[in-house]
Scaffold this motif. Structure first.
Motif: not given
Ligand code: GFB
Length: 441
Positions: A151-172
């Motif tokens: 929730l953002e300020q108590g509101i559920f908003r539809d959203k998506f974002e690519r994760v760039t702050d953590k490693p993401c590989s096919e290892g996942s």
């Protein structure tokens, strides 16, 4: 499929021959696959059969809508081969990589949304121009993840974002190849935080297509994308007429339907006619009704296994479950109960003793041949199809297995009171009940 002369004709013949090893390339425009977009998806391995059915509905409703967009006219949803599920305990059965046609009537599914079994997808890939190529290229694979804070300020908003702050590989990919299929090779792998309904996936796919498209001529290429952990995606509108159309199109395979019908007739003296159930050959011809009567038996779905430990507060003991069923049998003046359960053989013996004055019927394959043919998943489907025709049904609190039986009975035209019933932890008193979600036509 193109015209009937020259090379187009040759290709058309190949398609119609369904589908012999191809000596040469068929151009995609001849096959009508120009601009085809294939969407592969998978579901977290720990999820059971009946939640996976619900995820399918989210995807099918999404893909059917997507098809209306010009860019996605040729979209196809590729049905993920069934991995060996955690609940399929039987040893000595081949239960890995099962096609959807083992459980469902694909022609019926296809009259709702453009879906392909995985083998059919491979065939189309070969037809498209890579005969003999051992690998299938998946342009982008997206591993969907939940946001840590919803929730953002108590509101559920539809959203998506690519994760760039953590490693993401096919290892996942939990150590194995994509969808456990060795021939799939991923071009680019992304982790994506995703919150929202299936409709939002269109934006995610469009972004990927724009990234890939070098020039206008590229738009006609055939592309494959994969959405992993698709259970993260919510329904666009849960329980509306689109949900129910997709749900009604999910008819079981003819073979499983026949086994269930034979069992109902032989063990429970029930036919469609005697149960007051007339199901048209095609789901599109079904009409609202509430006059199904059911066979001369009650059905109880008694979930055991992991529920006994993980849902101890709401799962009855065998004794209290038996007390509740016996009370119902007396109330309905019926002597037979059909029991659908994942109980152990030892628990089953105990249940048989608890029902000693009544007739307890349980489905088990009649031979090893039939067991090998149906497999654990098929046996569970037969259980559901027998419960669907009962005079009265009682199921387990918060079990998706029970929910799917509720839905089946809604489609067949039973009254809500004969269907939406839940076992209590103990006899008498108040207890939590499953919600009533009636069919919408
Ligand atoms: O289908 P399912 O997701 O329902 O998983 P829940 C339960 C599985 O156990 C079924 C077997 O798919 C069957 O393989 N099973 C359960 C049965 N009841 C019966 C039955 O009456 N007859 C037969 N033949 N087999 C989920 C779990 O279970 O509940 C999750 O999948 C998690 O792992 C969650 O535990 C809370 O919704 O009941």
């Amino acid at each position: 499929i193109g015209d009937s002369r020259g090379s187009s004709g040759t290709c058309a013949k190949r398609v119609l021959q369904e589908i012999l090893p191809l000596p040469a390339t068929c151009p995609p425009e001849v096959l009508g696959l120009r601009g085809a977009v294939y969407i592969l998806y998978d579901v977290n391995i720990s999820e059971g059969f009946n939640l996976r059915r619900d995820v399918y509905i989210r995807m099918a409703v999404f893909v059917r809508r997507l098809q209306r967009r010009r860019r996605f006219r040729q979209v196809r949803l590729v049905l993920p081969p069934w991995p060996r599920l955690y609940h399929w305990h039987s040893q000595g059965l081949q239960q890995t990589g099962l096609p959807w046609s083992h459980f469902f009537d694909l022609a019926s599914l296809r009259r709702y949304a453009p879906v392909l079994d995985y083998e059919e997808f491979l065939t189309e890939q070969r037809l498209f121009g890579n005969p003999g190529a051992p690998l299938v290229h998946v342009a982008h694979a997206f591993r969907l993840q939940h946001y840590e804070v919803m929730l953002e300020q108590g509101i559920f908003r539809d959203k998506f974002e690519r994760v760039t702050d953590k490693p993401c590989s096919e290892g996942s990919l939990s150590g194995g190849p994509l969808l456990q299929q060795a021939e799939l090779r991923v071009g680019r792998f992304h982790c994506v935080r995703f919150q929202g309904s299936a409709g939002l996936l269109e934006k995610l796919l469009r972004e990927a297509i724009v990234e890939d498209t070098a020039g206008p001529e590229d738009v006609d290429d055939m592309r494959t994308y994969a959405l992993l952990s698709a259970e993260t995606v919510l329904h666009d509108h849960w329980g509306d007429e689109h949900f129910w159309q997709a749900r009604r199109s999910m008819r079981f395979s003819r073979r499983l339907e026949l086994v269930a019908a034979d069992f109902r007739r032989q063990a429970l003296a029930t036919t469609g006619a005697s149960a007051g159930v007339q199901r048209p050959a095609m789901w599109e011809l079904e009409r609202p009704k509430r006059n199904a009567k059911g066979g001369d038996y009650l059905c109880a779905h008694l979930r055991r296994g992991d529920f006994v430990r993980s849902r101890e507060a709401t799962t009855p003991t065998l004794k209290t479950a038996a007390q509740q069923v016996k009370q119902l049998l007396r109330a309905f003046n019926v002597t037979t109960v059909f029991l659908a359960t994942d109980a152990t053989p030892y628990e089953l013996m105990e249940l048989k003793e608890l029902f000693y004055r009544f007739r307890l019927v349980h489905f088990a394959p009649e031979s090893n041949v039939q067991r090998r043919e149906l497999k654990d998943g098929g046996v569970a489907v037969v259980d559901q199809l027998v419960c669907a025709y009962a005079r009265y049904f009682v199921g387990t609190y918060e079990s998706t297995f029970t929910y799917r039986i509720y839905e089946e009975r809604e489609i067949l035209g039973f009254t809500q009171t004969s269907t939406f019933n839940t076992f209590c932890k103990a006899l008498g008193g108040s207890c939590s009940r499953n919600a009533v979600w009636p069919i919408v036509w």
